[in-house]
Write a protein that holds these residues in place. Structure first.
Motif: not given
Length: 91
Positions: A37-41
């Motif tokens: 998901a975007p921003g997950g990392v």
């Protein structure tokens, strides 16, 4: 979810067999899953940098989550996790 509901009526052996089959299907599907998901990392990296613990909550099996994290970590060396512990469902 319907499979889970119906397997309850078949007893413990059927329920265990259905759960094993569903888990195997989830783990197989991980191989074609998209990116995190975007921003997950970035969120995981920030937590690691500040020595915070992270919990992954999913409606998928623990095996599926572990496999996903392992695959994504091998694809991108910058993934900020070093190990995953899992705890089973409470119900």
């Amino acid at each position: 979810m319907e499979i889970h509901r119906l397997s309850q009526e078949g007893g413990a052996a059927l329920r265990a067999e259905a759960e094993a089959a569903l888990t195997a299907a989830e783990v197989a599907a991980v191989k074609v899953a998209g990116p995190p998901a975007p921003g997950g990392v970035q969120a995981l990296a920030a937590a690691k940098e500040s020595n915070r613990r992270v919990a992954v909550v999913s409606n998928n099996s623990a095996e599926c989550v572990r496999e996903y994290l392992a695959i994504k970590a091998s694809e991108e060396r910058s993934m900020p996790w070093s190990g995953v512990r899992s705890f089973g469902p409470t119900s």
